[in-house]
Design an enzyme around this catalytic site. Sequence first.
Site, mmCIF file in Angstrom:
data_model
loop_
_atom_site.group_PDB
_atom_site.id
_atom_site.type_symbol
_atom_site.label_atom_id
_atom_site.label_comp_id
_atom_site.label_asym_id
_atom_site.label_seq_id
_atom_site.Cartn_x
_atom_site.Cartn_y
_atom_site.Cartn_z
ATOM 1 N N TYR A 50 0.848 -1.188 0.000
ATOM 2 C CA TYR A 50 0.000 0.000 0.000
ATOM 3 C C TYR A 50 0.890 1.248 0.000
ATOM 4 O O TYR A 50 2.050 1.201 0.400
ATOM 5 C CB TYR A 50 -0.902 -0.026 1.249
ATOM 6 C CG TYR A 50 -2.025 0.975 1.201
ATOM 7 C CD1 TYR A 50 -2.987 0.915 0.201
ATOM 8 C CD2 TYR A 50 -2.112 1.992 2.140
ATOM 9 C CE1 TYR A 50 -4.013 1.845 0.142
ATOM 10 C CE2 TYR A 50 -3.140 2.923 2.097
ATOM 11 C CZ TYR A 50 -4.079 2.844 1.097
ATOM 12 O OH TYR A 50 -5.077 3.768 1.041
ATOM 13 N N SER A 147 -14.862 -1.831 -12.836
ATOM 14 C CA SER A 147 -14.628 -1.691 -11.380
ATOM 15 C C SER A 147 -15.708 -0.850 -10.718
ATOM 16 O O SER A 147 -16.474 -0.136 -11.366
ATOM 17 C CB SER A 147 -13.262 -1.032 -11.145
ATOM 18 O OG SER A 147 -13.319 0.321 -11.564
ATOM 19 N N ARG A 169 -10.323 -4.513 -20.143
ATOM 20 C CA ARG A 169 -9.250 -5.383 -20.650
ATOM 21 C C ARG A 169 -9.817 -6.586 -21.384
ATOM 22 O O ARG A 169 -9.109 -7.276 -22.114
ATOM 23 C CB ARG A 169 -8.329 -5.827 -19.529
ATOM 24 C CG ARG A 169 -8.994 -6.651 -18.457
ATOM 25 C CD ARG A 169 -7.993 -7.190 -17.473
ATOM 26 N NE ARG A 169 -8.649 -7.702 -16.279
ATOM 27 C CZ ARG A 169 -8.048 -8.422 -15.365
ATOM 28 N NH1 ARG A 169 -6.775 -8.728 -15.499
ATOM 29 N NH2 ARG A 169 -8.706 -8.841 -14.304
ATOM 30 N N ARG A 170 -11.123 -6.870 -21.147
ATOM 31 C CA ARG A 170 -11.782 -7.981 -21.847
ATOM 32 C C ARG A 170 -13.255 -7.598 -21.976
ATOM 33 O O ARG A 170 -13.788 -6.865 -21.124
ATOM 34 C CB ARG A 170 -11.630 -9.292 -21.079
ATOM 35 C CG ARG A 170 -12.058 -9.192 -19.630
ATOM 36 C CD ARG A 170 -11.625 -10.401 -18.830
ATOM 37 N NE ARG A 170 -11.922 -10.201 -17.408
ATOM 38 C CZ ARG A 170 -11.428 -10.937 -16.438
ATOM 39 N NH1 ARG A 170 -10.606 -11.920 -16.706
ATOM 40 N NH2 ARG A 170 -11.749 -10.691 -15.182
ATOM 41 N N GLY A 227 -4.240 3.881 -9.182
ATOM 42 C CA GLY A 227 -4.178 2.460 -8.844
ATOM 43 C C GLY A 227 -3.010 1.786 -9.542
ATOM 44 O O GLY A 227 -2.324 2.394 -10.378
HETATM 45 N N1 LIG Z 1 -5.934 5.922 -4.919
HETATM 46 C C1 LIG Z 1 -7.032 5.760 -4.194
HETATM 47 O O1 LIG Z 1 -7.261 6.478 -3.226
HETATM 48 C C2 LIG Z 1 -7.993 4.692 -4.571
HETATM 49 C C3 LIG Z 1 -9.263 4.631 -3.980
HETATM 50 C C4 LIG Z 1 -10.160 3.628 -4.389
HETATM 51 C C5 LIG Z 1 -9.763 2.704 -5.348
HETATM 52 N N2 LIG Z 1 -8.501 2.791 -5.869
HETATM 53 C C6 LIG Z 1 -8.045 1.856 -6.893
HETATM 54 O O2 LIG Z 1 -9.006 1.820 -7.919
HETATM 55 C C7 LIG Z 1 -8.917 0.566 -8.569
HETATM 56 C C8 LIG Z 1 -10.309 -0.007 -8.715
HETATM 57 O O3 LIG Z 1 -10.787 -0.323 -7.405
HETATM 58 P P1 LIG Z 1 -12.232 -0.977 -7.254
HETATM 59 O O4 LIG Z 1 -12.427 -1.310 -5.832
HETATM 60 O O5 LIG Z 1 -13.221 -0.105 -7.936
HETATM 61 O O6 LIG Z 1 -12.021 -2.299 -8.139
HETATM 62 P P2 LIG Z 1 -12.949 -3.593 -8.223
HETATM 63 O O7 LIG Z 1 -14.382 -3.179 -8.162
HETATM 64 O O8 LIG Z 1 -12.451 -4.579 -7.228
HETATM 65 O O9 LIG Z 1 -12.659 -4.123 -9.678
HETATM 66 C C9 LIG Z 1 -11.355 -4.547 -10.031
HETATM 67 C C10 LIG Z 1 -11.102 -4.032 -11.423
HETATM 68 O O10 LIG Z 1 -9.745 -4.203 -11.772
HETATM 69 C C11 LIG Z 1 -9.662 -4.700 -13.089
HETATM 70 N N3 LIG Z 1 -8.350 -5.322 -13.197
HETATM 71 C C12 LIG Z 1 -7.795 -6.182 -12.307
HETATM 72 N N4 LIG Z 1 -6.535 -6.486 -12.712
HETATM 73 C C13 LIG Z 1 -6.327 -5.793 -13.866
HETATM 74 C C14 LIG Z 1 -5.222 -5.694 -14.755
HETATM 75 N N5 LIG Z 1 -4.081 -6.370 -14.552
HETATM 76 N N6 LIG Z 1 -5.359 -4.905 -15.858
HETATM 77 C C15 LIG Z 1 -6.498 -4.217 -16.074
HETATM 78 N N7 LIG Z 1 -7.581 -4.278 -15.268
HETATM 79 C C16 LIG Z 1 -7.484 -5.059 -14.164
HETATM 80 C C17 LIG Z 1 -10.861 -5.617 -13.182
HETATM 81 O O11 LIG Z 1 -11.144 -5.873 -14.522
HETATM 82 P P3 LIG Z 1 -11.921 -7.224 -14.998
HETATM 83 O O12 LIG Z 1 -13.389 -6.957 -14.851
HETATM 84 O O13 LIG Z 1 -11.489 -7.381 -16.407
HETATM 85 O O14 LIG Z 1 -11.439 -8.340 -14.100
HETATM 86 C C18 LIG Z 1 -11.909 -4.739 -12.500
HETATM 87 O O15 LIG Z 1 -12.371 -3.750 -13.380
HETATM 88 C C19 LIG Z 1 -7.967 -0.294 -7.740
HETATM 89 O O16 LIG Z 1 -6.690 -0.220 -8.317
HETATM 90 C C20 LIG Z 1 -7.940 0.414 -6.397
HETATM 91 O O17 LIG Z 1 -6.762 0.187 -5.677
HETATM 92 C C21 LIG Z 1 -7.633 3.761 -5.506
#
Ligand SMILES: NC(=O)c1ccc[n+]([C@@H]2O[C@H](COP(=O)([O-])OP(=O)(O)OC[C@H]3O[C@@H](n4cnc5c(N)ncnc54)[C@H](OP(=O)(O)O)[C@@H]3O)[C@@H](O)[C@H]2O)c1
Length: 315
Positions: A50, A147, A169-170, A227
């Site tokens: 993290y 996501s 991605r798919r 992310g």
């Molecule tokens: N910086 C911040 O403060 C903050 C706050 C909130 C969230 N985030 C980040 O936002 C992102 C999304 O979070 P979430 O909770 O909304 O996700 P989520 O609902 O758990 O969904 C995961 C997503 O990641 C995609 N994914 C996973 N591995 C991947 C890869 N190697 N290449 C491309 N796509 C990939 C999945 O695509 P598929 O459907 O194709 O599996 C899905 O769209 C995460 O990285 C999280 O850490 C950051």
Amino acid sequence: VNPAVFRRAAGQVMLGSAPMPGAPLDNQLRVRMLHAPINPADLLAIDGRYAFDLESAVPIGAEGVGVVEAAGDAIDDLRVGDRVLPLSRGNWCRYRLLDRSDVVFLPPDIDAVQAAMLRINPATAWLLLRSCGAEPGDVVVQNAATSAVAHWVRRLAPTFGITVIDVVRRPDPALPDALRDGDDLPDRVQAAAQGGRIGAALDCVAGAATGRMAACLATGGRLMLFGHLSGEPLQVASQVMTAKGISITGFSLRPSEAALGVEGRRAMFAALAGIHAADPPDLPVRAVLPLSRAEEAIAQARSGEPGRVLFDLSC
Ligand SMILES: NC(=O)c1ccc[n+]([C@@H]2O[C@H](COP(=O)([O-])OP(=O)(O)OC[C@H]3O[C@@H](n4cnc5c(N)ncnc54)[C@H](OP(=O)(O)O)[C@@H]3O)[C@@H](O)[C@H]2O)c1
């Protein structure tokens, strides 16, 4: 007892016990937690990847929902039985002692499982849209469009007068208009924008995906990097940056919302709770498991299968 899940070592958790909160004083609340999801950020925290160091003595869990079980004498705007959203970490446990300023009131009829997913991703989407530099009328391109963050970006974008182009991605039948990531992504995004200015890109994949997202941007556009889903370092052609004066901004939710101040943060969550209650989301849920099955729940969350895995914190 107050069962709780802590980080033990990189990649490992342990079921332990957090201190059992006593009677709340003055501005404190004792909150009995109901549900908490396992988010990608929780997995990064467990793995020690993290962005910030987290205290190992505090239970894991970036978000969750609970119910007020007891309130200090100085609190007159929350009652026993009210649903609340804790704003601080440490939600994978049964009981929390929280300051009044650290919780947001939720409407009583809000679904507890969906409400448990209200603290992180809607606020992230809101603040990304607010700080990405896109103007009303602009187009914003976002990857990982399946996501939860992307769901909220689509939902909140009209409030900002912004149109969204989704990248996956798919293929996903739920997003028939989404573009599949690939080498010619910038050309296809330009075509989909139909002449609209692509003012910002929201990138949570990193690696080579960042280069493709940056190449979609109009002159002066901004890429918000929030992310690390690919696990790869950024790969951006330097010419893309210089030719169009593009900037890349790293984004983290908690510092961004801290910059809003206490009242600004409270107003944002009140607005998001209202939006949530007016048209409740139906974010996919794969499993709801007790804390005693934490390792199994975390393994399911890591599998990449669709739908959120949550804890039922009452058992
Ligand atoms: N910086 C911040 O403060 C903050 C706050 C909130 C969230 N985030 C980040 O936002 C992102 C999304 O979070 P979430 O909770 O909304 O996700 P989520 O609902 O758990 O969904 C995961 C997503 O990641 C995609 N994914 C996973 N591995 C991947 C890869 N190697 N290449 C491309 N796509 C990939 C999945 O695509 P598929 O459907 O194709 O599996 C899905 O769209 C995460 O990285 C999280 O850490 C950051």
